[in-house]
Design a protein around this motif. Structure first.
Motif, PDB file in Angstrom:
ATOM      1  N   PHE A  29       0.821  -1.209   0.000  1.00 29.04           N
ATOM      2  CA  PHE A  29       0.000   0.000   0.000  1.00 29.04           C
ATOM      3  C   PHE A  29       0.857   1.263   0.000  1.00 29.04           C
ATOM      4  O   PHE A  29       0.577   2.220  -0.706  1.00 29.04           O
ATOM      5  CB  PHE A  29      -0.936   0.004   1.215  1.00 29.04           C
ATOM      6  N   TRP A  30       1.920   1.266   0.795  1.00 31.04           N
ATOM      7  CA  TRP A  30       2.807   2.429   0.902  1.00 31.04           C
ATOM      8  C   TRP A  30       4.010   2.340  -0.024  1.00 31.04           C
ATOM      9  O   TRP A  30       4.931   3.149   0.077  1.00 31.04           O
ATOM     10  CB  TRP A  30       3.283   2.587   2.347  1.00 31.04           C
ATOM     11  N   GLY A  31       4.042   1.370  -0.916  1.00 28.46           N
ATOM     12  CA  GLY A  31       5.194   1.212  -1.794  1.00 28.46           C
ATOM     13  C   GLY A  31       6.409   0.690  -1.058  1.00 28.46           C
ATOM     14  O   GLY A  31       7.535   0.834  -1.518  1.00 28.46           O
ATOM     15  N   GLN A  32       6.169   0.058   0.092  1.00 29.90           N
ATOM     16  CA  GLN A  32       7.253  -0.405   0.962  1.00 29.90           C
ATOM     17  C   GLN A  32       7.626  -1.860   0.709  1.00 29.90           C
ATOM     18  O   GLN A  32       8.536  -2.376   1.344  1.00 29.90           O
ATOM     19  CB  GLN A  32       6.842  -0.227   2.426  1.00 29.90           C
ATOM     20  N   GLY A  33       6.959  -2.533  -0.212  1.00 29.04           N
ATOM     21  CA  GLY A  33       7.187  -3.957  -0.440  1.00 29.04           C
ATOM     22  C   GLY A  33       8.525  -4.281  -1.073  1.00 29.04           C
ATOM     23  O   GLY A  33       9.357  -3.395  -1.323  1.00 29.04           O
ATOM     24  N   ASP A  34       8.715  -5.553  -1.354  1.00 34.58           N
ATOM     25  CA  ASP A  34       9.967  -6.030  -1.940  1.00 34.58           C
ATOM     26  C   ASP A  34       9.868  -6.307  -3.432  1.00 34.58           C
ATOM     27  O   ASP A  34      10.882  -6.409  -4.105  1.00 34.58           O
ATOM     28  CB  ASP A  34      10.420  -7.316  -1.231  1.00 34.58           C
ATOM     29  N   ARG A  35       8.647  -6.455  -3.942  1.00 30.29           N
ATOM     30  CA  ARG A  35       8.467  -6.763  -5.365  1.00 30.29           C
ATOM     31  C   ARG A  35       8.280  -5.486  -6.166  1.00 30.29           C
ATOM     32  O   ARG A  35       7.526  -4.594  -5.770  1.00 30.29           O
ATOM     33  CB  ARG A  35       7.255  -7.675  -5.563  1.00 30.29           C
ATOM     34  N   ARG A  36       8.954  -5.416  -7.295  1.00 25.45           N
ATOM     35  CA  ARG A  36       8.846  -4.238  -8.156  1.00 25.45           C
ATOM     36  C   ARG A  36       7.512  -4.251  -8.905  1.00 25.45           C
ATOM     37  O   ARG A  36       7.146  -5.263  -9.501  1.00 25.45           O
ATOM     38  CB  ARG A  36      10.009  -4.190  -9.135  1.00 25.45           C
ATOM     39  N   VAL A  37       6.815  -3.145  -8.865  1.00 27.53           N
ATOM     40  CA  VAL A  37       5.577  -2.967  -9.631  1.00 27.53           C
ATOM     41  C   VAL A  37       5.943  -2.519 -11.034  1.00 27.53           C
ATOM     42  O   VAL A  37       5.414  -3.008 -12.014  1.00 27.53           O
ATOM     43  CB  VAL A  37       4.648  -1.936  -8.947  1.00 27.53           C
ATOM     44  N   TRP A  38       6.840  -1.535 -11.128  1.00 27.86           N
ATOM     45  CA  TRP A  38       7.420  -1.126 -12.402  1.00 27.86           C
ATOM     46  C   TRP A  38       8.833  -0.600 -12.171  1.00 27.86           C
ATOM     47  O   TRP A  38       9.188  -0.210 -11.085  1.00 27.86           O
ATOM     48  CB  TRP A  38       6.561  -0.103 -13.164  1.00 27.86           C
ATOM     49  N   THR A  39       9.608  -0.689 -13.241  1.00 30.86           N
ATOM     50  CA  THR A  39      11.007  -0.266 -13.208  1.00 30.86           C
ATOM     51  C   THR A  39      11.156   0.930 -14.152  1.00 30.86           C
ATOM     52  O   THR A  39      10.205   1.308 -14.860  1.00 30.86           O
ATOM     53  CB  THR A  39      11.926  -1.397 -13.669  1.00 30.86           C
ATOM     54  N   PRO A  40      12.335   1.505 -14.218  1.00 30.81           N
ATOM     55  CA  PRO A  40      12.532   2.587 -15.177  1.00 30.81           C
ATOM     56  C   PRO A  40      12.186   2.157 -16.606  1.00 30.81           C
ATOM     57  O   PRO A  40      11.586   2.921 -17.361  1.00 30.81           O
ATOM     58  CB  PRO A  40      14.015   2.932 -15.045  1.00 30.81           C
TER      59      PRO A  40
END
Length: 117
Positions: free
Chosen positions: A99-110
């Protein structure tokens, strides 16, 4: 003018531009899930706009450091609140899950890929 690379897009912005505003103006989905509705709108209190930034940006201010020192964030991670970050040179941005973008899995990369999904 600095280049920002995020979610498979590269675009220019003014030096000193606010990273959150720049990403949203480019139509980049900065928030995970309901965080797109429930967020502080850039005042640095919620922490949902956390991203990894590689490149030249402003120093972390007290709002950024304070919010990222509180759960579920971890101050030792190399994340920044995009709403509290100014772009000073070319940057590459990665968004993580949670929820806070604190996870370990990338949602998107550059480059736009999400290799962890």
């Amino acid at each position: 003018m600095p280049n920002v690379t995020a979610c498979g897009k590269t675009f220019e912005c003014d030096r000193g531009a606010n990273l959150r505003r720049v990403l949203l103006e480019q139509g980049i989905d900065l928030y995970n899930g309901k965080a797109s509705v429930i967020n502080c709108r850039g005042i640095g209190t919620c922490g949902t706009c956390a991203v990894r930034v590689e490149g030249e940006v402003s120093e972390s201010n007290w709002r950024d450091r304070t919010r990222r020192s509180l759960p579920p964030h971890d101050a030792s991670r190399d994340l920044r609140l995009s709403c509290q970050t100014q772009v000073l040179g070319d940057v590459r941005v990665t968004k993580f899950d949670g929820f806070w973008g604190q996870g370990d899995r990338r949602v998107w990369t550059p480059d736009g890929t999400a290799p962890d999904r």
